[in-house]
Design an enzyme around this catalytic site. Sequence first.
Site, PDB file in Angstrom:
ATOM      1  N   ASP A 263      -2.628 -27.157 -25.007  1.00 52.89           N
ATOM      2  CA  ASP A 263      -2.422 -26.584 -26.326  1.00 52.89           C
ATOM      3  C   ASP A 263      -2.424 -27.293 -27.570  1.00 52.89           C
ATOM      4  O   ASP A 263      -1.417 -28.302 -27.528  1.00 52.89           O
ATOM      5  CB  ASP A 263      -1.318 -25.609 -26.170  1.00 52.89           C
ATOM      6  CG  ASP A 263      -1.051 -24.781 -27.433  1.00 52.89           C
ATOM      7  OD1 ASP A 263      -1.550 -23.343 -27.199  1.00 52.89           O
ATOM      8  OD2 ASP A 263      -0.600 -25.017 -28.440  1.00 52.89           O
ATOM      9  N   ASN A 271      -5.075 -24.436 -39.673  1.00 55.85           N
ATOM     10  CA  ASN A 271      -5.759 -23.554 -40.311  1.00 55.85           C
ATOM     11  C   ASN A 271      -5.203 -23.265 -41.754  1.00 55.85           C
ATOM     12  O   ASN A 271      -5.695 -23.031 -42.608  1.00 55.85           O
ATOM     13  CB  ASN A 271      -5.901 -22.369 -39.563  1.00 55.85           C
ATOM     14  CG  ASN A 271      -6.746 -22.508 -38.267  1.00 55.85           C
ATOM     15  OD1 ASN A 271      -7.609 -23.134 -38.524  1.00 55.85           O
ATOM     16  ND2 ASN A 271      -6.498 -21.838 -37.285  1.00 55.85           N
ATOM     17  N   HIS A 276      -9.843 -22.816 -42.202  1.00 58.61           N
ATOM     18  CA  HIS A 276     -10.272 -22.586 -40.791  1.00 58.61           C
ATOM     19  C   HIS A 276     -11.431 -23.225 -40.399  1.00 58.61           C
ATOM     20  O   HIS A 276     -11.610 -23.467 -39.070  1.00 58.61           O
ATOM     21  CB  HIS A 276     -10.619 -20.901 -40.655  1.00 58.61           C
ATOM     22  CG  HIS A 276      -9.422 -19.899 -40.704  1.00 58.61           C
ATOM     23  ND1 HIS A 276      -8.919 -19.793 -39.326  1.00 58.61           N
ATOM     24  CD2 HIS A 276      -8.944 -19.456 -41.599  1.00 58.61           C
ATOM     25  CE1 HIS A 276      -7.766 -18.945 -39.716  1.00 58.61           C
ATOM     26  NE2 HIS A 276      -7.771 -18.784 -41.081  1.00 58.61           N
ATOM     27  N   ASP A 280     -11.916 -25.229 -36.956  1.00 60.42           N
ATOM     28  CA  ASP A 280     -13.045 -25.181 -36.028  1.00 60.42           C
ATOM     29  C   ASP A 280     -13.494 -26.448 -35.783  1.00 60.42           C
ATOM     30  O   ASP A 280     -13.752 -26.834 -34.450  1.00 60.42           O
ATOM     31  CB  ASP A 280     -14.238 -24.360 -36.807  1.00 60.42           C
ATOM     32  CG  ASP A 280     -14.071 -23.081 -36.617  1.00 60.42           C
ATOM     33  OD1 ASP A 280     -12.912 -22.444 -36.070  1.00 60.42           O
ATOM     34  OD2 ASP A 280     -14.744 -22.283 -37.736  1.00 60.42           O
ATOM     35  N   GLU A 306      -6.404 -21.741 -29.141  1.00 68.78           N
ATOM     36  CA  GLU A 306      -6.181 -23.061 -29.052  1.00 68.78           C
ATOM     37  C   GLU A 306      -6.017 -23.460 -27.826  1.00 68.78           C
ATOM     38  O   GLU A 306      -5.480 -24.997 -27.795  1.00 68.78           O
ATOM     39  CB  GLU A 306      -5.214 -23.604 -30.222  1.00 68.78           C
ATOM     40  CG  GLU A 306      -3.870 -23.076 -30.170  1.00 68.78           C
ATOM     41  CD  GLU A 306      -3.456 -21.912 -30.792  1.00 68.78           C
ATOM     42  OE1 GLU A 306      -2.296 -21.764 -30.821  1.00 68.78           O
ATOM     43  OE2 GLU A 306      -4.447 -21.080 -30.843  1.00 68.78           O
TER      44      GLU A 306
END
Length: 387
Positions: A263, A271, A276, A280, A306
């Site tokens: 994780d 973010n 964002h 990504d 994630e």
Amino acid sequence: MEFHLDIRTLAVVTVVLSFTYFIGLILIQRIQEYIPGLLTLAFAILTFAIGFTLLSFGNDISFWVSKVLANSFIIFGFSLIVHSLCQFRIAPLVFSNVAFLIFPIACFLLIYYSHFYVSTTSRILVISTYVGLCSLMSAIILIKGQANDLKLAIWLLAGIFIINSIFMILRSTITLSEPDINNFLHAGNIHQFAFIMIIILIIVLGFTFTWMINARLVAAIYNSSMKDSLTQIYNRRAMDEIIPRELARSHRHNTELSIIIADIDHFKEINDNFGHHIGDKVLKGMGSILKHKLRRQDLAFRYGGEEFLILLPDTNVDNAVKAANKLRETIEKQRFASGKKGKWTASFGVSQLHDKEEWDSIIQRADEALYQAKHSGRNTVVSSKSD
């Protein structure tokens, strides 16, 4: 036994078939993304059409056109077939280089036996030898090529090329034992059957190429449905298909199996603080790391937003922890976006499959280990306590 097949008629049939397949292959290329070797094959078949068109006129046109130029087009078509197969099957270009290097020699011999030492038999021997060699190389390319194509289609086409190569040897042997041929349009059965072999070869070429292209398209669609579009690793759908199979294999053969849940730490903050699009990039970077840093037999999945799940066959918990730590160190050193300072890390939970254990149980233990890693300062690896 004489069959009295008309060579001129066979030539016309070959021309019509060649033009039809040429147009068909061009249309296939126009409606699909670029397919290596397809256009080369289309033009190879076009050269057949031109060559056999000239050949069908026989003595009605110039000897040089109906014999030398016509046969040159035909054997050049086989050179292009070799090259197209190298491109399509991802094979070494040494085969096509050989075909192209020998082609001028074959053309010179055709000219020599048409002008300096007129001999129809010798021209047939030159053509048969060259076509037989190209057919043999084509079969080798099909079998040895690296592209992942349908085995049945590969062996079907390779078999036709092998048969054609053997036929050309037989044709040469019979031609040597016969008197010199005065008029090729009235040649014996073996030369008539040479046209039939070409017709069969063109039909099988067009059929198998289309078959393999469609199979590649189906495989691409299937793979895209099994891959996460952002990270390019397996998605949840793939998990539902692959994991039960791997669990069954582990239980059946009594082999070790471990899983890792990774994780990304503070992903929401990434973010929120950077946008964002940077988030990504981090996810894409994670996918790239998992694709390139794991063993060939290991399987990586995008488990959640994630979160990532890694399946490690034939691996105990201690080696799984080592693998997780290597990934953790790689991620810590990675700069997922230029100009962004600070370390972006990940936490890991590890568990090993127990005898007769179900998936829900092993995943729960890995989740609990991940939860502990998160609450132990993050950027760490924790294994399930019950392992």
